[in-house]
Design an enzyme around this catalytic site. Structure first.
Site, mmCIF file in Angstrom:
data_model
loop_
_atom_site.group_PDB
_atom_site.id
_atom_site.type_symbol
_atom_site.label_atom_id
_atom_site.label_comp_id
_atom_site.label_asym_id
_atom_site.label_seq_id
_atom_site.Cartn_x
_atom_site.Cartn_y
_atom_site.Cartn_z
ATOM 1 N N THR A 1 -6.520 18.858 -53.484
ATOM 2 C CA THR A 1 -7.611 18.105 -52.863
ATOM 3 C C THR A 1 -7.540 16.687 -53.397
ATOM 4 O O THR A 1 -7.317 16.487 -54.599
ATOM 5 C CB THR A 1 -8.983 18.735 -53.160
ATOM 6 O OG1 THR A 1 -9.205 18.755 -54.571
ATOM 7 C CG2 THR A 1 -9.064 20.154 -52.616
ATOM 8 N N HIS A 2 -7.679 15.711 -52.518
ATOM 9 C CA HIS A 2 -7.479 14.303 -52.867
ATOM 10 C C HIS A 2 -6.052 14.053 -53.356
ATOM 11 O O HIS A 2 -5.793 13.068 -54.044
ATOM 12 C CB HIS A 2 -8.475 13.839 -53.934
ATOM 13 C CG HIS A 2 -9.915 14.067 -53.576
ATOM 14 N ND1 HIS A 2 -10.645 13.168 -52.820
ATOM 15 C CD2 HIS A 2 -10.745 15.101 -53.843
ATOM 16 C CE1 HIS A 2 -11.871 13.639 -52.659
ATOM 17 N NE2 HIS A 2 -11.958 14.815 -53.264
ATOM 18 N N SER B 1 21.663 4.310 -44.908
ATOM 19 C CA SER B 1 22.922 3.561 -44.850
ATOM 20 C C SER B 1 23.320 3.051 -46.228
ATOM 21 O O SER B 1 24.497 2.763 -46.478
ATOM 22 C CB SER B 1 22.785 2.384 -43.878
ATOM 23 O OG SER B 1 21.791 1.475 -44.334
ATOM 24 N N GLU C 1 8.078 12.150 -39.373
ATOM 25 C CA GLU C 1 7.623 10.778 -39.180
ATOM 26 C C GLU C 1 7.588 10.414 -37.692
ATOM 27 O O GLU C 1 6.694 9.699 -37.239
ATOM 28 C CB GLU C 1 8.535 9.826 -39.951
ATOM 29 C CG GLU C 1 8.349 9.948 -41.453
ATOM 30 C CD GLU C 1 9.395 9.197 -42.268
ATOM 31 O OE1 GLU C 1 9.127 8.923 -43.448
ATOM 32 O OE2 GLU C 1 10.474 8.893 -41.723
ATOM 33 N N LYS D 1 19.762 10.258 -49.980
ATOM 34 C CA LYS D 1 18.482 10.403 -49.278
ATOM 35 C C LYS D 1 18.471 11.557 -48.279
ATOM 36 O O LYS D 1 19.396 11.755 -47.501
ATOM 37 C CB LYS D 1 18.126 9.111 -48.542
ATOM 38 C CG LYS D 1 17.858 7.910 -49.439
ATOM 39 C CD LYS D 1 16.657 8.117 -50.352
ATOM 40 C CE LYS D 1 15.359 8.145 -49.589
ATOM 41 N NZ LYS D 1 15.056 6.874 -48.913
ATOM 42 N N HIS E 1 0.872 -1.191 0.000
ATOM 43 C CA HIS E 1 0.000 0.000 0.000
ATOM 44 C C HIS E 1 0.898 1.226 0.000
ATOM 45 O O HIS E 1 1.597 1.500 0.980
ATOM 46 C CB HIS E 1 -0.909 -0.006 1.223
ATOM 47 C CG HIS E 1 -2.072 0.939 1.111
ATOM 48 N ND1 HIS E 1 -1.934 2.304 1.135
ATOM 49 C CD2 HIS E 1 -3.410 0.703 0.972
ATOM 50 C CE1 HIS E 1 -3.114 2.874 1.038
ATOM 51 N NE2 HIS E 1 -4.035 1.916 0.924
#
Length: 431
Positions: free
Chosen positions: A140-141, A263, A275, A268, A68
């Site tokens: 849009t879309h 890597s 993310e 990149k 407790h």
């Protein structure tokens, strides 16, 4: 992982040391209030105030035996206070202390989260004004629609953050409450005026009615508000991830000189911060579901909520603080490419002005149905055969017989559709 990113001030709030310090603040305030009411000797209340302390290690040692945490806490404090400790925790039940102290922790955490909301809002506003008139294609879309400005995109996020601030202030204020009404909330050992005095000393408001716990709809609303906030940050991050795609590349995250993207592929430049924001926002939204489940407890109380809150309240506030800081830095250092925006805007050869051409033809007297059929026909042909829509409609007799070359040129001028940007900014910023 969360602890790795916790700012020292936020991490301190949810430490065992601070949790028990808040418990002791509640107990001390209670002793002083009850002494003034004549229920506890003033000397005992002063001894609790002056000598009251605890050892986290000792609490853990006792809890391992008694199972407790509050009893372990009161035992540890009593060892510091001595004989006067018989007046410690007088008239209280465990959750009186735990829930009231938790309000103190949430108040501290909320102040830090609020600072983050304000900072991000300021960054968004500054960059919105910077790119107020920078043209960009609206989508849009995911498909090119009509011209907009990058500043309007940022202004939209700023406006949403203002709503998040208002929601957060309301949710945090709703949790700025204490509860010291006893085992089932009936003031079986104290009186409402005692609770009011204790809460006042702590800068809290007493709940109007409670069971043994402060009702968890308040906590659910708070975590849900953090989830909405996280969803806004996810929204911002998702947009940046789209804008950074190679074939779009209208904006991208700052990429430091020594940073590596892959890597295997040296070329990149990945939107890793965005993310991370999108991923961790899901955790807060998941925590909101747990908070909803905590609302329904058995009768006047069970502790099914307690173990879950030891995870979701620290994690949600820590993550909210972390994500706010990450998003503010992301926007502050965001690389923006206006020339690429113009290139993309013009890449369809004027297809994005089909709506204005439709209106101009209707205004000239052509039925809307005929105008739509005519414009759409040329648009679909331009899509299919990679033709310049602007040039194709300029050759169409049904159009040139109704619209002058000057009128046509005006229809394909994006500044015409952006004439009200200043008005939108003024309305949004209240200027």
């Amino acid at each position: 992982m969360i602890a790795r990113y916790t700012r020292p001030e936020m991490g301190r709030i949810w430490s065992d040391e601070n949790k028990y310090r808040c418990w002791l603040r509640v107990e001390t305030a209670a002793s002083q209030a009850l002494a003034k009411a004549g229920l506890v000797p003033q000397e005992a209340a002063d001894a609790i105030r002056d000598k009251g302390n605890f050892s986290v290690d000792r609490i853990n040692e006792i809890e391992a035996e008694v199972k407790h945490d509050v009893i372990a806490f009161t035992t540890s404090v009593s060892e510091f206070v001595g004989a006067e400790s018989r007046w410690f925790h007088y008239g209280l039940t465990s959750t009186d202390v735990v829930d009231t102290a938790q309000a103190l922790q949430l108040r501290e955490a909320s102040a830090i989260v609020r600072e983050g909301i304000v900072r991000l809002s300021e960054v968004l506003k500054a960059r919105a004004l910077e790119f107020k008139h920078t043209p960009i294609i609206g989508r849009t879309h995911g498909i090119h629609a009509e011209p907009s400005t990058f500043g309007l995109k940022l202004l939209l996020w700023y406006s949403e953050m203002q709503r998040n601030l208002a929601r957060f202030d309301a949710a945090a204020e709703d949790l700025r409450v204490g509860k010291l009404s006893g085992a089932v909330g009936t003031f079986g050992h104290l009186k409402p005026e005692h609770e009011e005095a204790i809460c006042a000393a702590l800068g809290l408001k007493p709940v109007a009615v409670a069971t043994q716990v402060v009702q968890r709809d308040r906590h659910a609303a708070y975590v849900a508000t953090l989830a909405v906030l996280a969803s806004t940050l996810d929204k911002i991050a998702t947009e940046i991830r789209h804008l950074q795609r190679t074939e779009v590349r209208e904006a991208e995250e700052f990429f430091s000189e020594k940073q590596k993207g892959s890597s295997a592929m040296p070329h990149k430049r990945n939107p890793i911060t965005s993310e991370q924001i999108s991923g961790l926002a899901r955790v807060i939204r998941g925590n909101a579901q747990v908070a909803f489940e905590n609302v329904a407890l058995w009768h006047e109380r069970d502790i099914s909520h307690s173990s879950a809150e030891r995870v979701i309240l620290p994690d949600s506030t820590i993550l909210a603080d972390y994500l706010l800081q990450k998003t503010a830095t992301l926007i502050e250092k965001l690389l923006v490419y206006p020339q690429r925006m113009i290139k993309n805007l013009e890449s369809t050869g004027g297809l994005i002005f089909s709506g204005q051409l439709l209106l101009d033809l209707a205004e000239s007297g052509m039925s809307r149905e005929d105008a739509y059929r005519l414009v759409q026909g040329h648009a679909m042909n331009s899509w299919k055969n990679d033709l310049v829509f602007r040039d194709e409609v300029a050759k169409e007799p049904e159009i040139t017989s109704r619209l002058s070359l000057e009128k046509l040129a005006h229809a394909f001028d994006y500044t015409r559709q952006l004439a009200n940007v200043d008005a939108i900014f003024a309305r949004t910023l209240g200027e």
